[in-house]
Write an enzyme that holds these catalytic residues in place. Structure first.
Site, PDB file in Angstrom:
ATOM      1  CD  GLU A 152      -2.665   1.044   2.648  1.00 12.24           C
ATOM      2  OE1 GLU A 152      -2.186   0.531   3.689  1.00 12.24           O
ATOM      3  OE2 GLU A 152      -3.825   1.468   2.577  1.00 12.24           O
ATOM      4  CD  GLU A 246      -7.086   1.257   6.531  1.00 14.93           C
ATOM      5  OE1 GLU A 246      -6.368   0.380   7.001  1.00 14.93           O
ATOM      6  OE2 GLU A 246      -6.699   2.071   5.658  1.00 14.93           O
TER       7      GLU A 246
HETATM    8  C1  LER Z   1      -3.382   0.874   6.459  1.00 10.30           C
HETATM    9  O1  LER Z   1      -4.164   0.270   5.482  1.00 10.30           O
HETATM   10  C2  LER Z   1      -3.235   2.320   6.201  1.00 10.30           C
HETATM   11  O2  LER Z   1      -3.913   2.866   5.375  1.00 10.30           O
HETATM   12  C3  LER Z   1      -2.231   3.089   6.956  1.00 10.30           C
HETATM   13  O3  LER Z   1      -2.664   4.416   7.141  1.00 10.30           O
HETATM   14  C4  LER Z   1      -1.792   2.460   8.239  1.00 10.30           C
HETATM   15  O4  LER Z   1      -1.137   3.352   9.044  1.00 10.30           O
HETATM   16 MN    MN Z   2      -5.247   1.716   4.043  1.00  9.88          MN
END
Ligand code: LER
Ligand code: MN
Length: 267
Positions: A152, A246
């Protein structure tokens, strides 16, 4: 569009793990709101009773599209790019230990902050070499199980390693494993991408997973991001994966999860 939302299986400092606390209560709520899956944030698979988890996930007819691993960094300081070789080894072994759980649920393993940051006194090239080495080893270990890893890009305030889609694509080319791709997160993209939709299109088939939160990291619809055009860009890449919420549990996890799914269904 298959929708999931993040649930932490252990207490966690990470604020945007939308659901924390009682596992069954949370899975029941997530299913009742109409989600198809729960993305599980697991600090250490040793802390999870797989049989119990499996029973509950089945009971509420949910899938587990992805496993988040960042708490190993957030709570324990494990990272692929720590100057201490023992810490790097422990981080690699921790990621490998997620493979049986991921294989059980057919989940993607997320590489978020466990990649670490460039620590003071360490050259950026050195950190990148450690990162690539670790990612190759983990991708190779996951490959026989058909498990994919997704790194990510995360905004500059949380890490100094891989902040945007361009850097993510360069990393993919250097790692060179078919089962290694990207997780794009609208919250981070809002800070780091010149044009979010262009970045989504440029990542194309390398997008393995997708996180949604609005500009303020509240649920989609609570800020100023254009979810219609971002999701259209995602669809134009023939993405067949999950869109996973999220976001901060604000005003509370249940309200946020409900508002998010209602808003995304309108899209
Ligand atoms: C985790 O998926 C994320 O987006 C981060 O901001 C974790 O700190
Ligand atoms: Mn994330």
């Amino acid at each position: 569009m298959k929708l999931s939302v993040v649930l932490s299986t252990q207490p966690a400092q990470f604020q945007a793990a939308t659901f924390k606390g009682n596992l069954e209560t949370n899975l029941a709520s997530i299913a009742a709101f109409g989600y198809n899956g729960a993305e599980l944030a697991i600090r250490d698979p040793k802390l999870v009773e797989l049989d119990h988890l499996d029973k509950l996930v089945r009971k509420y007819k949910l899938k587990v599209p992805a496993i988040g691993t960042g708490q190993a960094w957030g709570e324990e300081g494990l990272s692929f790019t720590d100057p201490d070789a023992m810490v790097r080894r422990a981080a690699i072994e921790r990621i490998k230990s997620h493979i049986p759980v991921a294989a059980h649920f057919q989940s993607i393993i997320i590489i978020g902050l466990i990649r670490g940051i460039v620590k003071p006194g360490i050259r950026a090239e050195q950190a990148m070499d450690w990162l690539i080495e670790a990612l190759r080893e983990c991708s190779e270990a996951a490959q026989p199980y058909g498990i994919r890893l997704a790194l990510e890009p995360i905004n500059r305030y949380e890490t100094t390693l891989i902040n945007n889609a361009t850097q993510g694509l360069e990393l993919i080319a250097r790692v060179g494993a078919d089962n290694f791709g990207l997780l794009l997160d609208t919250f981070h993209m809002n800070m780091e991408e010149p044009v979010i939709e262009d970045s989504i299109r440029s990542c194309g088939k390398h997008i393995f997973h997708f996180h949604v939160a609005d500009s303020n990291r509240w649920y989609p619809g609570a800020g100023h991001l254009n979810f219609r055009s971002m999701l259209e860009a995602l669809a134009s890449t023939d993405y067949s994966g999950w869109v996973s919420g999220e976001f901060l549990p604000k005003p509370d996890a249940e309200t946020a999860a409900q508002k998010s799914i209602m808003y995304l269904h309108q899209m």
